[in-house]
Design a protein around this motif. Structure first.
Motif, PDB file in Angstrom:
ATOM      1  N   THR A   1      15.561 -26.392 -24.100  1.00 53.93           N
ATOM      2  CA  THR A   1      16.097 -25.183 -24.730  1.00 53.93           C
ATOM      3  C   THR A   1      16.796 -24.267 -23.734  1.00 53.93           C
ATOM      4  OG1 THR A   1      13.961 -24.058 -24.461  1.00 53.93           O
ATOM      5  CG2 THR A   1      14.360 -25.197 -26.549  1.00 53.93           C
ATOM      6  N   ASN A   2      16.374 -24.298 -22.469  1.00 53.54           N
ATOM      7  CA  ASN A   2      16.956 -23.402 -21.465  1.00 53.54           C
ATOM      8  C   ASN A   2      16.748 -23.987 -20.074  1.00 53.54           C
ATOM      9  OD1 ASN A   2      18.077 -21.284 -20.132  1.00 53.54           O
ATOM     10  ND2 ASN A   2      16.424 -19.840 -20.512  1.00 53.54           N
ATOM     11  N   PRO A   3      17.635 -24.884 -19.647  1.00 54.49           N
ATOM     12  CA  PRO A   3      17.444 -25.581 -18.376  1.00 54.49           C
ATOM     13  C   PRO A   3      17.526 -24.694 -17.147  1.00 54.49           C
ATOM     14  CG  PRO A   3      19.610 -26.064 -19.309  1.00 54.49           C
ATOM     15  CD  PRO A   3      18.843 -25.332 -20.366  1.00 54.49           C
ATOM     16  N   ASP A   4      18.042 -23.484 -17.274  1.00 55.57           N
ATOM     17  CA  ASP A   4      18.170 -22.598 -16.121  1.00 55.57           C
ATOM     18  C   ASP A   4      16.937 -21.717 -15.904  1.00 55.57           C
ATOM     19  OD1 ASP A   4      20.750 -23.496 -15.480  1.00 55.57           O
ATOM     20  OD2 ASP A   4      21.660 -22.121 -16.932  1.00 55.57           O
ATOM     21  N   ALA A   5      15.980 -21.791 -16.792  1.00 53.22           N
ATOM     22  CA  ALA A   5      14.800 -20.914 -16.680  1.00 53.22           C
ATOM     23  C   ALA A   5      13.918 -21.333 -15.499  1.00 53.22           C
ATOM     24  CB  ALA A   5      13.996 -20.959 -17.962  1.00 53.22           C
ATOM     25  N   TRP A   6      13.373 -20.349 -14.811  1.00 53.79           N
ATOM     26  CA  TRP A   6      12.363 -20.603 -13.785  1.00 53.79           C
ATOM     27  C   TRP A   6      10.998 -20.746 -14.458  1.00 53.79           C
ATOM     28  CZ3 TRP A   6      12.719 -21.984  -8.911  1.00 53.79           C
ATOM     29  CH2 TRP A   6      13.906 -21.723  -8.214  1.00 53.79           C
TER      30      TRP A   6
END
Length: 421
Positions: free
Chosen positions: A133-138
């Motif tokens: 859903t959000n590959p850039d999330a830490w």
């Protein structure tokens, strides 16, 4: 900025909420999502969280949901603070190892392995859903055993950093003893998660004066009492070990104690029941004093600091985190996860150089790293023999007869959480 807390229905979440509210200039959260599969707890915790934000004038929006995919969508960072099996599983982790004369504890020894086996597959599933859903999330992992869980995340290619509150607890403690602000205290903190030593305490930064000898000389009795270790040991070592080292340095003494008193899990379960009753009071708009006894002191400050640095905000330039070794400790593999001071920024955590480590500590780190390798293999692939190998390798077990018995106990007590059993 959107943050998501997986395990947001934990009774400890109000500590985190309080930190977000107080430190909003450091981490300006616009939306905070609490995700949890237990709707009753989530409703109580979410209600208190909103009242804490309102009382402290925080403009952010707090959302509660049991839908993980919806909760993590669009998040800049996802904090993991879950406990697979709840306090009931922890109660087992702390008791059945005692039957073999081995320490019963939720993050080390046989109990720690049980927690790793339950936890790693669940965390990896969550991380994959975050990536979809959000590959850039830490991903910030506070879920124990942090070292093994963080290594599983990194090994799977996730943007992850592990976090523990031991170092920030020492920082706050030493700052109080020295009469300085916590920001003035830089720790030479080295080891693995829950297997660490403070080999230096510096004023002003990594190159500052090392005042650890003065701390031990003037306050050694106080520090030793906090660790439940003898002052003479600290004087002989010349360092301050984490209180988790007591399971290694005084193993048999700890086992005798654990056999004669209620488990920590039972104490925490009772606290949780009382806390949930408090959270149900619509007049409560601050974290209750009882929460301080729940554990995880200063977690909120550490979490805010780390998230702020990873997301390009105003976090501290140096923080103690769990991340890949990458040659920092030459006696460990590059892909071992270590807990040290690191420079933290938008690209992640880069460990600072560490001076030569005494073989007394390096040897134990190498042993436990080997155990963590085997533990992760067991968590990822399952199988009785892999569990046995991990237990046999652990320095708190290490005997064939014990490893055999503990393997059977571990599987029997955790079968519902092990897909391969």
């Amino acid at each position: 900025m959107k943050l998501t807390v997986v395990g947001g229905g934990s009774t400890y979440t109000p500590e985190l909420i309080d930190g977000f509210a107080r430190l909003r200039d450091t981490l300006p959260v616009e939306e905070l999502v609490l995700v949890d599969p237990a709707p009753e707890r989530l409703e109580l915790v979410g209600g208190l969280a909103r009242r804490i934000f309102a009382k402290q004038g925080h403009p952010g929006r707090i959302v509660t949901t049991f839908d993980l995919d919806a909760g993590v969508e669009g998040a800049d960072a996802v904090l993991l603070q879950l406990r697979v099996g709840g306090q009931a599983a922890r109660e087992q982790d702390e008791t059945w190892p005692l039957e073999c004369g081995c320490v019963g504890q939720e993050t080390t020894g046989a109990g720690g392995l049980a927690k790793a086996l339950r936890t790693v597959p669940v965390v990896l599933d969550i991380a994959e859903r975050v990536r979809r859903t959000n590959p850039d999330a830490w991903i910030i992992d506070f879920t124990n055993p942090v070292g093994i869980v963080t290594r599983a995340l990194l090994q799977a290619g996730h943007k992850a950093v592990g976090l523990c509150n031991v170092a920030i607890g020492f920082q706050r403690k030493f700052a109080g003893l020295l009469g300085v602000t916590p920001a003035d205290v830089h720790l030479d903190h080295v080891g693995l998660n829950h297997l660490t030593w403070e080999t230096g305490v510096r004023l002003g930064g990594p190159e500052g004066e090392n005042v650890l000898p003065r701390l031990l000389g003037e306050h050694g009795d106080d520090i030793a009492a906090d660790l439940s270790l003898p002052r003479v040991l600290l004087d002989r070592l010349g360092v301050v070990p984490s209180y988790y080292l007591r399971y290694f340095y005084a193993h048999d003494e700890v086992v005798r104690e654990l056999r004669t008193k209620p488990s920590r899990a039972s104490e925490v379960a009772e606290m949780e029941r009382n806390l949930l009753k408090m959270y149900a009071d619509p007049a409560l708009d601050e974290k209750p004093a009882l929460l301080a006894k729940r554990g995880g002191a200063y977690y909120s400050e550490a979490a805010v600091d780390l998230a702020a640095s990873l997301l390009g905000g105003g976090g501290s330039p140096y923080q103690v985190v769990n991340t890949y070794n990458k040659g920092t400790l030459p006696f460990l593999p590059d892909d071992a996860v270590i807990e040290v001071q690191a420079a933290v920024g938008a690209k992640g955590a880069t460990p600072l150089a560490v001076q030569d480590v005494d073989p007394l500590y390096a040897g134990l780190m190498a042993n436990v790293t080997a155990y963590e390798d085997l533990a992760l293999e067991a968590a990822l692939r399952g199988g009785r023999d892999r569990v046995f190998r991990a237990l046999l390798s652990h320095p708190l077990i290490g005997q064939y007869e014990y490893a055999e018995a503990l393997t059977d106990q571990l599987i029997a007590h955790n079968r519902e959480h092990l897909t391969w059993a």
